[in-house]
Enzyme design. Structure first.
Site, PDB file in Angstrom:
ATOM      1  N   CYS A  47     -18.054   6.060 -17.162  1.00  0.00           N
ATOM      2  CA  CYS A  47     -17.359   6.491 -18.383  1.00  0.00           C
ATOM      3  C   CYS A  47     -18.314   6.867 -19.503  1.00  0.00           C
ATOM      4  CB  CYS A  47     -16.403   5.400 -18.869  1.00  0.00           C
ATOM      5  SG  CYS A  47     -17.254   3.956 -19.572  1.00  0.00           S
ATOM      6  N   CYS A 117     -13.912   2.318  -2.273  1.00  0.00           N
ATOM      7  CA  CYS A 117     -14.672   3.561  -2.484  1.00  0.00           C
ATOM      8  C   CYS A 117     -16.132   3.239  -2.778  1.00  0.00           C
ATOM      9  CB  CYS A 117     -14.060   4.399  -3.599  1.00  0.00           C
ATOM     10  SG  CYS A 117     -14.586   3.957  -5.274  1.00  0.00           S
ATOM     11  N   GLY A 267     -27.455  -3.238 -30.934  1.00  0.00           N
ATOM     12  CA  GLY A 267     -26.758  -3.193 -29.642  1.00  0.00           C
ATOM     13  C   GLY A 267     -26.344  -1.797 -29.241  1.00  0.00           C
ATOM     14  N   ARG A 429      -4.247 -12.419 -32.020  1.00  0.00           N
ATOM     15  CA  ARG A 429      -4.331 -10.969 -31.813  1.00  0.00           C
ATOM     16  C   ARG A 429      -3.335 -10.523 -30.749  1.00  0.00           C
ATOM     17  NH1 ARG A 429      -7.928  -8.909 -27.547  1.00  0.00           N
ATOM     18  NH2 ARG A 429      -8.969  -7.500 -28.991  1.00  0.00           N
ATOM     19  N   GLU A1265      -0.246   5.052   0.456  1.00  0.00           N
ATOM     20  CA  GLU A1265       0.571   5.287  -0.738  1.00  0.00           C
ATOM     21  C   GLU A1265       1.750   4.339  -0.945  1.00  0.00           C
ATOM     22  OE1 GLU A1265       0.634   9.917  -1.589  1.00  0.00           O
ATOM     23  OE2 GLU A1265       1.057   9.506   0.504  1.00  0.00           O
TER      24      GLU A1265
END
Length: 1333
Positions: A47, A117, A267, A429, A1265
């Site tokens: 990502c 994978c 960082g 939170r 699937e």
């Protein structure tokens, strides 16, 4: 900034080897350095923003002050290379390999089947490895914490957790750790006979022991470096950026005064994403990581000063130590901070992000800042004018990302005060996902009571997520202060709080009603917690409401049951045995090669796409002149450069390879920039200027498309029986509609391809991550205007695909091939996560309307269903998906009178495409909602209505396909039995009677899933098998490996047919030069088709060897092959399987579109926090009929992975589009897929025994699937829990809950007193932040 200036030499050790970098560029991240400069490609790029964990490595540093070595996991994609001077880095290659020694972590994840994978596996390995370096005998909590920042889209996490669990001290002797049967934890005695009876997926006794003495030693040279620090500023100069690392505090202050705009980087978790995703350029950055004053911790009688440079992980450890040392009344603030730190980012982020950076970045939904502010903390700030103390309060945070700090200020340390007797501090939170997710609303609350009293002396409440910055609820505090801590006081406070925080309906981030209700419910939670504390202290005597306990989170041992192979089966025959994925060890060691791991060739170029920024417009100008002037840019590819066909045809609709006239969505590909490196290509793409003339009336929503009849033809219709007459005769009729959101594939490996011109006769090699190499070959050939025999497509493996690497991949490969053709150089294209999500589309969002007629005894006699799918701007496979809606619309139910209509709607959004399940998860969701409504209207349990209407005996579908539902009914009964359904339903009811603010729900859902392609030509397959003179076998087939284990299964098939061990059989890749004209690996049909082709080829070869075998019956194999060669017997064979002749005649409304059906049933139970909408899946039991399993470990892995992807679809994953059609959710920070925290706490899978399937290889069934839809059992369990909450509020009857059942939807549907206080805005009276497409 200054390439001429010579910087310092950077010294870092990588995998024990010294690496000196003379020209370290501040813009270079560790990830690109490892992959491109050092060719250590085991560390993956998933990502680029620290959100997926695929790039996890371990950093080690020596601490001179304590003379210790610290080891910590980091995200290599966010860590600047320049930050690593004096550090040691360990990558997945450094801990073990198949050529030396596999590390126990690598071995256990592989052998526990924790890799499918394999793209996420190196990151999982390194996150676990870093944990074990610090704690060789971890707890399960340690493991789940370590893995929280690592995403996997394939496995469902259970096998990864099971592999890691074997390192746990308390788990080491548990009989279920290795996937065994009954367990001592369940109080069930296990006999030797039982353990023999239940086969296991893996045997933990075979594992290598963990031996900490065998790890790489920390380089002594780095200890020496750290003990004799360099007193000089370190400087590194790059192409556009300089990096200065001062050695002293005075020097830092002088630098910051001289360069006030230069950011401080520690960082890089804040500055890094801004540079990467927003294109921010900083000519200079200052790294204060060597300033010892920033790490100092000092205690006073009032509290603790913590250096601003302390990482969040170090702060967490410090606070835990303080909590253990001091009485609890003094550590209220510390406890609240510990709780928030556990939720703030992943372990990898917390290991590098700093306390000072978190405060100074002033994010509106910061988790720490509200707690620090409520807890009366303060900071010391230093500059050339001296030191000053600033309180962290409402005056400190002044706006979005802004504080009162001056540009030249440096935050030196943060003061955390001790709490007083009678003082309570809490952090609360709510976030879209339970872990590693930015908060929707977060809060810090503190209250101080007069001694021995419930009268409030002081109160402080701060919120994040309700304004542009952290804000104080000052007026609310005034309404509480001086009063008794009571419901009456709180009632007044709620009214004030609602007036104090008024979010406009179009506020950025959306979720306005939810966020406002959260401010009330979080305050109520605080009130309850404190009330219970006062009760414990005997300040309050009267009865008080129930205590709100956290949702359960402890992962339980699991069961995976499958049938052992028969005793008669040869030990050498691997079919039916749990065999490890053939590449699992390579995945775990980082040796497995993916498309972007292929080494760069000389002169190779990188391609970056330029996409449309308008949803519906005419292109009036394309100016590439500025791009071509930039360093490294070689060319810009436009539609004019395409020598062959400029469009691709599907269903009579055209899709342009590159747009040059009109654009019909944001993200449509217009041109592409090729340059000598990815950064240069990205800068070139940013410099391309496109001018547009907007066209009127773009269509985004399904309502708009339906109103304007914007549909792709053909639309489909299917009817059985007399529906209208049945409605007239039904006891009751009900009508409703339901919506379902789309879903991003989020395969871990982004779209990747490399096109290499061979150099003669117009030949190209295309290395591509695709499910359909033949389509890519055809697309490239047509785009270039050359024959297909000049294009060879190679697919080694994919890092996940799920249907998303078919159509768009062929177009991307076509564009890349044009660039390679034009430049006559190799061209690589690897999309970044944000580009991938923007361009490639996903699962179709759905609007469905249904009308159902039913009898009072629960029989459904008629149903009329209409499906509208948001297909986007191009047809893609949308018409086929609409057909699938109708072919599965009845699911497992025999409805005598049934009518369905399905349409794919054309809109100005990126075109949606195939996705695991191919329309079935959408249409089955509709029918199950309908069945649920019938149950609610009749006041009966939903499972009874399901059972009443289920297919029984010889049956026929609405399109006249005959089948037997016997195994469906067996699965149903077995699932009820295995899950202890009846007893648990009673337990759920009891729990709900005893708990007001938490509810449980339980649901049991069946599936009937058709296997095969209705388009008959797609069911064929071919294979090529070579036997070499040494007896080794090379198998090639038309299927592509994307994690589903097809190569492993083909190896098993070849092993059985040739009667040789799998070790003699190798599968290298899928290539159009070995097996031509292949069909896509899709529709759960890859193993069925290719297995039969491989079987056919092997049978031919084994038959050819018969004369040799008769002459020499005892062999061995190698002798047979040698003799056959000398006898001139061909040792190569092509296998072919024609496949079934499937079809569907839509005019006659009948056909045979499927070879057979796969059946399954799933029971899930959830616990829901009604106040905030969070839920936890307590237990899931799945029973699946997959015929005779070819490989139980692979198939159970497929079931679990599909289930978790379905759980994401129905409860978590939400795509958000702006009113202008731009996708907001373009990465893991905005789009949440399931993580370890979302796994069912008890996750059991049972393969139905004693079944067979005459229609597929070795009596198996397709499984890739079907199980995805079973994730909806969690949705319906949530809906069941919501219904229980609604009944407490006096609300009964059917209600709408659209998918996904996010915390927002679940909370608002519960209709608690807090949500009912929130005024709703009239739709149409405002412009929403996000569209409901």
């Amino acid at each position: 900034m200054s390439a001429e200036r010579r910087g310092d030499t950077l010294c870092v050790f990588i995998n024990g080897k010294k690496v000196e970098v003379e020209d370290a560029d501040p813009e270079t991240m560790l990830l690109s350095f490892l992959r491109q400069k050092l060719r250590l490609t085991g560390t993956k790029s998933g990502c680029g923003g620290g959100g997926c964990g695929a790039c996890t490595v371990m950093v080690s540093r020596y601490q001179p002050a304590t003379k210790t070595i610290t080891h910590y996991a980091v995200n290599a994609c966010l860590l600047p290379l320049c930050q690593l001077h004096g550090a040691a880095v360990t990558t997945v290659e450094g801990i073990g390999s198949s050529t030396t020694r596999v590390h126990p972590v690598q071995e256990r994840i592989a052998k526990a089947h924790g890799s499918q994978c394999g793209f996420c596996t190196p990151g999982m390995v390194m996150a676990t490895y870093a944990l074990l370096r610090n704690k060789p005998k971890p707890t399960m909590d340690d493991i789940t914490l370590a893995l929280a920042g690592n995403l996997c889209r394939c496995t469902g996490y259970r096998p990864i957790v099971d592999g890691c669990r074997t390192f746990c001290q308390q788990e080491a002797n548990c009989c279920q750790v290795n996937g065994g049967g009954n367990c001592c934890l369940n109080g069930e005695k296990i006999t030797n006979e039982d353990s023999k009876k239940n086969p296991e997926l893996f045997n933990k006794d075979e594992f290598l022991p963990l031996d900490p003495t065998q790890e790489l030693i920390f380089p002594p040279e780095l200890i020496l470096m750290a003990e004799t620090p360099n007193a000089q500023t370190l400087a590194f100069y790059g192409e556009r950026m300089s990096w200065l690392s001062p050695a002293s505090l005075d020097e830092l202050i002088q630098l910051k005064t001289k360069h006030p705009k230069a950011p401080l980087v520690m960082g890089n978790t804040n500055i890094g994403p801004d540079i990467k995703f927003k294109g921010v350029v900083h000519p200079l950055v200052i790294s204060p990581s060597r300033i010892k004053e920033l790490y100092e911790v000092s205690r006073t009688s009032q509290g603790v000063w913590v250096g601003a440079g302390c990482t969040l992980a170090e702060l967490h450890s410090l606070l835990e130590k303080l909590v253990s040392e001091f009485p609890s009344e003094k550590t209220e603030l510390f406890g609240a901070l510990i709780q928030q730190l556990g939720n703030l980012g992943s372990q990898q982020i917390r290991n590098v992000a700093t306390l000072g950076g978190n405060i100074a970045s002033a994010y509106p939904n910061s988790d720490l800042n509200p707690v620090l502010a409520a807890g009366s903390c303060k900071v010391i700030v230093i500059s050339t004018v001296g030191r000053r103390e600033l309180p962290l309060n409402q005056d400190f945070f002044v706006g979005f990302g802004k504080t009162v700090l001056k540009p030249e200020d440096v935050v030196l340390s943060v003061f955390l005060p001790f709490s007083r007797k009678g003082e309570f501090v809490r952090a609360l939170r709510q976030a879209p996902r339970k872990e590693v997710s930015f908060a929707t609303v977060t809060t810090g609350m503190r209250v101080f009571f007069c001694e021995g009293s419930a009268a409030v002396q002081e109160v402080s409440i701060y919120f994040g997520g309700v304004a542009a910055t952290t804000v104080s609820a000052a007026e609310t505090c005034k309404a509480i202060a001086g009063r008794l801590w009571s419901e009456e006081t709180l009632g007044r406070a709620y009214e004030v709080l609602l007036e104090e925080f008024v979010l406009p309906p179009s506020a950025p981030g959306g979720k306005v009603e939810f966020r406002r209700s959260l401010t009330l419910s979080l305050l109520f939670k605080f009130y309850l917690e404190v009330l219970h504390k006062l009760k414990e202290m005997n300040v309050i005597k009267e009865e008080i409401p129930e205590k709100l306990l956290a949702l359960p989170k402890d992962i339980q041992p699991t069961l995976q049951e499958f049938q052992a192979v028969s005793k008669e089966q040869s030990d050498q025959d691997p079919v039916g045995r749990p065999m490890m994925h053939r590449s699992a060890i390579s995945h775990a060691t980082g040796e497995a090669v993916y498309c972007d791991d292929i080494p760069r060739t000389e002169g190779e170029l990188f391609l970056v796409l330029v996409t449309s920024t308008r949803a519906h417009a005419r292109i009036t100008g394309l100016d590439v002149s500025e791009a071509l002037k930039l360093p490294g840019v070689v060319d810009v590819i436009t539609a004019k450069d395409i020598p062959g066909k400029k469009v691709r045809l599907m269903f009579g609709y055209q899709e342009e390879v590159l747009s040059d006239g009109e654009v019909s969505c944001i993200g449509q590909m217009v041109c592409a920039v090729v340059a000598d490196s990815k950064p240069h290509a990205k800068r070139g793409a940013a410099a391309v200027k496109i001018t547009y003339e907007d066209l009127p009336d773009p269509i985004f929503t399904l309502e708009d498309a339906i109103e304007k009849t914007s549909l792709y033809e053909p639309t489909r219709f299917l009817e059985m029986g007399d529906v209208d007459k049945a409605f007239e005769e039904a006891d009751r009729v009900h009508e409703a509609e339901v919506r379902m959101g789309g879903q991003e594939h989020f395969y871990m490996e982004p779209q990747s391809m490399l096109v290499v011109p061979v150099g003669e006769e117009r030949e190209l090699n295309v290395y591509v991550s695709t499910q359909w190499p033949a389509l890519t070959q055809e697309a490239v050939a047509e785009t270039l205007g050359i024959p297909s025999n000049r294009v060879t497509c190679h697919v080694k493996r994919m890092g996940g695909a799920f249907g998303g690497k078919v159509i768009k991949t062929s177009i991307l490969a076509s564009i890349t091939s044009v660039a390679a053709w034009k430049t006559n150089r190799a061209v690589r294209c690897v999309l970044e996560r944000g580009e991938d999500m923007l361009i490639t589309g996903g699962r179709h969002p759905l609007l469905a309307k249904y009308k159902v007629g039913f009898m009072n005894d629960g029989r459904i006699v008629a149903a009329d269903l209409s499906y509208y799918a948001n297909a986007g701007c191009k047809v893609d496979e949308s018409v086929l998906i609409a057909e699938k809606f109708l072919l599965h619309m009845e699911n497992a139910y025999s409805i005598p009178n049934l009518r369905g209509y399905a349409a794919a709607c054309r809109t100005n959004l990126p075109s949606n495409t195939a996705f695991r399940g191919f329309g079935v998860p959408q249409c089955l969701f509709v029918i199950e909602n309908m069945v649920n409504d019938v149950a609610v209207l009749l006041g009966r349990p939903a499972d009874q209505i399901r059972e009443t209407n289920m297919y029984r005996g010889p049956s026929s579908t609405p399109y006249k396909l005959e089948f037997s539902p016997d195994n469906l009914l067996r699965c149903w009964e077995e699932c009820k039995l295995k899950s202890d359904y009846s007893a648990r339903c009673k337990a759920v009811d009891q729990f709900n009677q005893q708990n007001h603010w938490k509810k449980r729900g339980i649901s049991i859902i069946p599936i009937k899933y058709g296997i095969g392609f209705a388009e008959s030509f797609l069911n064929q397959a071919a294979a090529l098998v070579h036997i070499y003179k040494d007896g080794s076998v090379l198998v090639t087939h038309g299927g592509t490996e994307m994690g589903q284990g097809i190569h492993t299964k083909m190896q098993q098939v070849a092993s059985r047919e040739l009667h040789i061990p799998t070790t003699k059989i190798y599968i290298s890749e899928t290539s159009t030069s070995t097996v031509p004209n292949t069909c896509p690996s899709a529709a759960s049909f890859g193993t069925d088709a290719n297995g039969m082709a491989v079987k056919n080829a092997c049978e031919i070869l084994y038959q050819r060897l018969e004369p040799i075998r008769k002459k020499n019956p005892k062999g061995p194999w190698e002798n047979w092959i040698r003799d056959a060669y000398f006898e001139k017997i061909s040792l190569s064979a092509t296998g072919f399987w024609r496949g079934p002749d499937l079809y569907m005649d839509w005019d006659k409304m009948e056909g045979h579109p499927y070879a057979y059906f796969t059946f399954g049933v799933c029971c899930s139970e959830v616990e829901l926090d009604c106040l905030v909408g969070d839920y936890r899946t307590l237990r899931t039991d799945i029973v699946f009929d997959i015929g005779r399993s070819l490989n139980p470990s692979v198939e159970i892995g497929q079931i679990e992975g599909a289930f978790m992807q379905g759980l994401g679809l129905y409860t978590l994953e939400e795509l958000k589009y702006s009113p202008s059609g731009l996708l907001y959710t373009r990465g893991p920070s905005q789009y949440k897929i399931p993580a370890v925290c979302d796994m069912p706490l008890q996750f059991n899978v049972y393969l139905l025994p004693d079944t067979y399937n005459p229609h597929a290889i070795y009596s198996s069934k397709g499984i890739g699937e079907p199980a995805l839809f079973l994730g909806s059992s969690c949705f319906f369990a949530i809906k069941d829990a919501v219904a229980a909450a609604r009944s407490d509020s006096g609300l009964v009857g059917p209600f709408t809950l659209d998918s996904p059942a996010t915390p927002e939807r679940a909370c608002l549907a519960c209709a608690t007193p807090f949500t009912q206080k929130i005024p709703t805005s009239e739709p149409g009276s405002f412009r929403p932040w996000a569209l409901n497409i």
